[in-house]
Design a protein around this motif. Structure first.
Motif, PDB file in Angstrom:
ATOM      1  N   UNK A  99      11.203   1.999   2.519  1.00 27.45           N
ATOM      2  CA  UNK A  99       9.837   2.580   2.247  1.00 27.45           C
ATOM      3  C   UNK A  99       8.799   2.524   3.366  1.00 27.45           C
ATOM      4  N   UNK A 100       8.888   1.458   4.284  1.00 25.24           N
ATOM      5  CA  UNK A 100       8.053   1.222   5.266  1.00 25.24           C
ATOM      6  C   UNK A 100       8.562   2.101   6.472  1.00 25.24           C
ATOM      7  N   UNK A 101       9.676   1.822   6.964  1.00 29.91           N
ATOM      8  CA  UNK A 101      10.392   2.555   8.086  1.00 29.91           C
ATOM      9  C   UNK A 101      10.551   3.946   7.751  1.00 29.91           C
ATOM     10  N   UNK A 102      11.078   4.330   6.688  1.00 31.76           N
ATOM     11  CA  UNK A 102      11.116   5.984   6.436  1.00 31.76           C
ATOM     12  C   UNK A 102      11.864   6.646   7.442  1.00 31.76           C
ATOM     13  N   UNK A 155       0.817  -1.338   0.095  1.00 35.18           N
ATOM     14  CA  UNK A 155       0.155   0.130   0.108  1.00 35.18           C
ATOM     15  C   UNK A 155       0.854   1.214   0.089  1.00 35.18           C
ATOM     16  N   UNK A 156       2.093   1.260   0.654  1.00 32.72           N
ATOM     17  CA  UNK A 156       2.825   2.224   0.568  1.00 32.72           C
ATOM     18  C   UNK A 156       3.363   2.859  -0.720  1.00 32.72           C
ATOM     19  N   UNK A 157       3.316   1.918  -1.560  1.00 33.60           N
ATOM     20  CA  UNK A 157       3.785   2.372  -3.083  1.00 33.60           C
ATOM     21  C   UNK A 157       2.593   3.333  -3.682  1.00 33.60           C
ATOM     22  N   UNK A 158       1.607   3.458  -3.224  1.00 34.59           N
ATOM     23  CA  UNK A 158       0.658   4.302  -3.710  1.00 34.59           C
ATOM     24  C   UNK A 158       0.816   5.675  -3.377  1.00 34.59           C
ATOM     25  N   UNK A 186      -1.375  -3.740   8.222  1.00 34.86           N
ATOM     26  CA  UNK A 186      -0.199  -3.360   7.590  1.00 34.86           C
ATOM     27  C   UNK A 186      -0.343  -1.829   7.308  1.00 34.86           C
ATOM     28  N   UNK A 187      -1.516  -1.314   7.085  1.00 33.72           N
ATOM     29  CA  UNK A 187      -1.448  -0.040   6.748  1.00 33.72           C
ATOM     30  C   UNK A 187      -0.803   0.866   7.516  1.00 33.72           C
ATOM     31  N   UNK A 247      -5.892   8.645   1.235  1.00 33.62           N
ATOM     32  CA  UNK A 247      -5.397   7.086   1.242  1.00 33.62           C
ATOM     33  C   UNK A 247      -6.643   6.368   1.561  1.00 33.62           C
ATOM     34  N   UNK A 248      -7.501   6.865   2.205  1.00 31.95           N
ATOM     35  CA  UNK A 248      -8.622   5.845   2.412  1.00 31.95           C
ATOM     36  C   UNK A 248      -9.349   5.448   1.149  1.00 31.95           C
ATOM     37  N   UNK A 249      -9.718   6.406   0.314  1.00 30.80           N
ATOM     38  CA  UNK A 249     -10.190   6.270  -1.101  1.00 30.80           C
ATOM     39  C   UNK A 249      -9.388   5.166  -1.854  1.00 30.80           C
ATOM     40  N   UNK A 250      -8.070   5.570  -1.827  1.00 34.62           N
ATOM     41  CA  UNK A 250      -7.215   4.736  -2.597  1.00 34.62           C
ATOM     42  C   UNK A 250      -7.233   3.198  -2.084  1.00 34.62           C
ATOM     43  N   UNK A 251      -7.308   3.056  -0.809  1.00 33.49           N
ATOM     44  CA  UNK A 251      -7.456   1.780  -0.189  1.00 33.49           C
ATOM     45  C   UNK A 251      -9.027   1.290  -0.755  1.00 33.49           C
ATOM     46  N   UNK A 252      -9.990   2.030  -0.760  1.00 33.84           N
ATOM     47  CA  UNK A 252     -11.297   1.598  -1.276  1.00 33.84           C
ATOM     48  C   UNK A 252     -11.274   1.263  -2.787  1.00 33.84           C
TER      49      UNK A 252
END
Length: 683
Positions: free
Chosen positions: A637-640, A33-36, A90-91, A57-62
């Motif tokens: 990309x997850x840790x940032x 998801x972090x790639x979006x 994991x979000x 982000x919520x809309x992208x998930x939907x």
């Protein structure tokens, strides 16, 4: 070097498969998801900017379609509730605000429609909600009634002439408070209110209530207030809702467990009001399940950052006059991080057990009362302890990274602030542990009902009868349970898995038995006196619940530890897991060492072995610390966090080298070639 000189050869991907569990593919898909570009909000910004970024982000998930996974197949889903939750939690790697706002939208608002509504309501509202097209709220909590859902003040009075419910906030304390999506984005809400028809209060039920027009203005009779800035989760628009005679059609009652006919006649498939209430709330256990998993994800991220930094950052010279020591080589640094790493492994593996229970119940595989009660107890206990653990982990990781850990860019302070409220919502942790404690007492009473003292001893068996001897002081002086099992004082003996489980389980047995004895008079006392007696034992009740949850998590980790027992190719992974299991178990015992000594579970000599054994385990695990956090499966990309990628450590090393060179030139000018050769020799 204080880490083990011969670290194990551990394949992080093997441990990753174990940690990610049965729903590994879904969990790993959730990490992508972090790639979006819309899912990772900026680390700074004003309130409106943070909220709008999180909404994107919520809309992208939907739009991704992943939010439909838990729906029944007839609605285009896969009836995969655990897979959906595993991906969803994991979000947190993108943003805790995204996880919570999406949880309100898809898990609570959409979940309430799914689990409390009928097929017609599903067709009208569920799919738009799960696609992110119909933004909604979950309006349960009130100012005056947080965790006491049964006593909510909002009322919904049925008007048979109009076939409508009139929803009213009768006093200020009945205002819905801390409602996610309410302040800015929600268009509708699932509102929990006391259902009253024909003058009879049938208890709390859920209603679908529009709260905003298409233009974003409050609907007539709906009052909306913005909670404003909070201590964390700035991307979530929390607000207050109040209702002044707001009318909704009769068909807006989510009526799976309670329906009202046009003439006002109430009916329910569950006769008992109490059982009906708990069944309705039980369908919403998904929130607690996902918070347990989300807390584990946040703890993993914190440890991933802190461990990587600790393996790079140098501080003070030790055995070498010029070479500074890596932080992870210090015993206290190992002591502060390695037990937390073991605890997080235990929490992650126990969460997989919880997900399996959740899937069995919600898929319909086992929807029995017993299975539901077990799920609710596990979810309450695991959520409470894991969210508290996550806060402790993030705070310790922040401190372990020094000043660099306090910088916003390195993520730890933001994660700590965002996770703070996790201990409060979806049930305050203290209240949830009381539910666990009461379940323990209920099970105890059921097991020993109408059994005399001799029968109790026979039922429990020799082991528990032996515990009673030690508890009452009737055993031989100096002979404790630990010594009966393992007479030697070697590290191998103190690390005995059998001893760990016996100590942990004996503590639960004794605490519950004492509580039952203390509370036995309550059944014959007036209500006020019985409540006072329970209050006098509230702390012991909560401590017993904690001990029980710790035992469950240790047992889950112990079971997982045996995964590779019969695979000689995985001998080192098996050994690493055993060290993790032992460190977790001994850390739990060390926390309650006084109890174990007072109750004769450990002798003073045996108790003194626990600390040194923990130190040795920490040193051994520190040798594989990089492998153990790599198994979490997170990348840059997850840790940032720059400190997790060696950037900060290299910058500080260069600064120190520059300082030493400047001092050397000022005091004793030295040829630069000599300095270069010296640095090269030391690597």
């Amino acid at each position: 070097m204080n880490r083990t000189k011969t670290p194990l050869t551990v394949d992080p991907s093997v441990l990753a498969d174990l940690l990610d569990g049965r729903w590994a593919s879904e969990r790993r898909r959730g990490r992508t998801l972090v790639e979006h570009p819309d899912t990772v909000p900026p680390i700074t910004g004003d309130l409106d900017e943070m909220r709008e970024a999180t909404l994107r982000g919520v809309r992208a998930l939907g739009e991704s379609g992943s939010t439909l996974r838990s729906l029944p197949t007839e609605l285009g889903g896969e009836n995969d509730h655990a897979g959906y939750v595993a991906a969803f939690e994991e979000s947190v790697t993108a943003s805790p605000s995204l996880q919570i706002k999406a949880g309100v939208q898809y898990g609570l608002f959409g979940g309430a429609i799914q689990h409390l509504g009928n097929a017609e309501q599903h067709a009208q509202w569920l799919l738009p909600a799960q696609r992110g097209e119909l933004l909604g709220c979950f309006a349960m909590t009130e100012i005056g009634h947080g965790s006491d859902v049964a006593s909510l003040g909002t009322i919904a009075v049925y008007d048979p002439a109009a076939e409508e419910f009139v929803i009213t906030t009768p006093f200020r304390a009945a205002t819905k408070e801390y409602i996610g999506n309410a302040a800015a984005h929600g268009r509708a809400a699932v509102v929990f209110a006391q259902l009253i028809t024909a003058g009879v209060d049938h208890g709390v039920h859920a209603f679908f209530v529009p709260i905003r027009t298409e233009d974003g203005e409050p609907m007539p009779g709906v009052s909306i207030e913005d909670d404003g800035r909070k201590g964390g989760l700035l991307g979530v628009d929390n607000g207050r809702l109040a209702f002044a005679d707001v009318r909704v059609p009769r068909t807006h009652l989510l009526d799976r467990y309670g329906a009202v006919a046009p003439d006002g006649t109430y009916s329910s498939p569950i006769d008992s009001p109490g059982r009906r209430f708990f069944t309705m709330l039980g369908t919403l256990v998904q929130g607690r399940v996902s918070l347990d998993g989300a807390a584990v994800v946040a703890a993993k991220l914190g440890l991933d950052i802190a461990v990587r930094y600790g393996l790079e950052r140098r501080q003070f010279t030790g055995a070498d006059d010029t070479e500074e020591v890596v932080l992870m080589d210090y015993q206290q640094h190992q002591r502060r991080l390695m037990p937390l790493l073991a605890e997080t492994y235990a929490n992650a593996i126990a969460h997989e057990v919880l997900l399996a229970s959740f899937q069995r119940v919600f898929s319909g595989e086992d929807d029995s009362d017993e299975a539901r009660q077990l799920l609710e107890t596990q979810a309450a206990g695991f959520k409470a302890t894991s969210t508290w653990d996550a806060l402790d982990v993030l705070q310790e990781c922040r401190e372990a990274c020094g000043g660099a850990g306090f910088m916003t860019e390195n993520r730890l302070t933001g994660l700590r602030a965002d996770l703070d409220v996790y201990v409060t919502f979806e049930g305050d942790n203290t209240v949830l542990l009381q539910l666990v404690g009461k379940r323990l007492l209920g099970d105890y009473a059921a097991e020993f009902k109408n059994i005399d003292v001799g029968g109790v001893a026979r039922f429990i068996g020799t082991q528990a009868a032996e515990h009673s001897l030690y508890r009452s002081g009737l055993a031989n002086v100096g002979r404790t349970i630990g010594e009966v099992l393992t007479p030697g004082l070697t590290e191998r003996r103190i690390r005995s898995g059998r001893l760990q489980e016996l100590l942990l389980s004996a503590r639960v047995d004794t605490m519950v038995a004492e509580l039952a004895s203390n509370l036995r008079p309550a059944s014959k006392l007036p209500k006020e006196e019985a409540a006072a007696l329970l209050n006098e034992n509230q702390h012991e009740l909560i401590e017993a619940a904690k001990a029980y949850v710790e035992l469950l998590k240790w047992q889950a980790l112990n079971t997982a530890m045996h995964t590779f027992d019969d695979d000689p190719r995985r001998a080192d992974e098996a050994k690493a897991l055993r060290r993790i299991r032992d460190l977790y178990g001994l850390t739990l015992i060390e926390r309650s060492i006084g109890w174990h000594i007072m109750y004769g579970r450990l002798s003073m000599n045996r108790a003194r072995q626990v600390g040194p054994a923990i130190n040795r385990l920490c040193a051994k695990l520190a040798g594989n610390a990089a492998d153990l956090v790599a198994a979490f499966g997170y990348g840059p990309e997850h840790r940032r966090a720059t400190i997790a990628e060696g950037v900060e450590a290299r910058r500080q090393t260069e600064a120190r080298e520059h300082y030493r060179r400047a001092r050397a030139q000022a005091d004793h000018p030295v040829d630069e070639k000599v300095l270069h050769r010296e640095r090269t020799r030391k690597g």
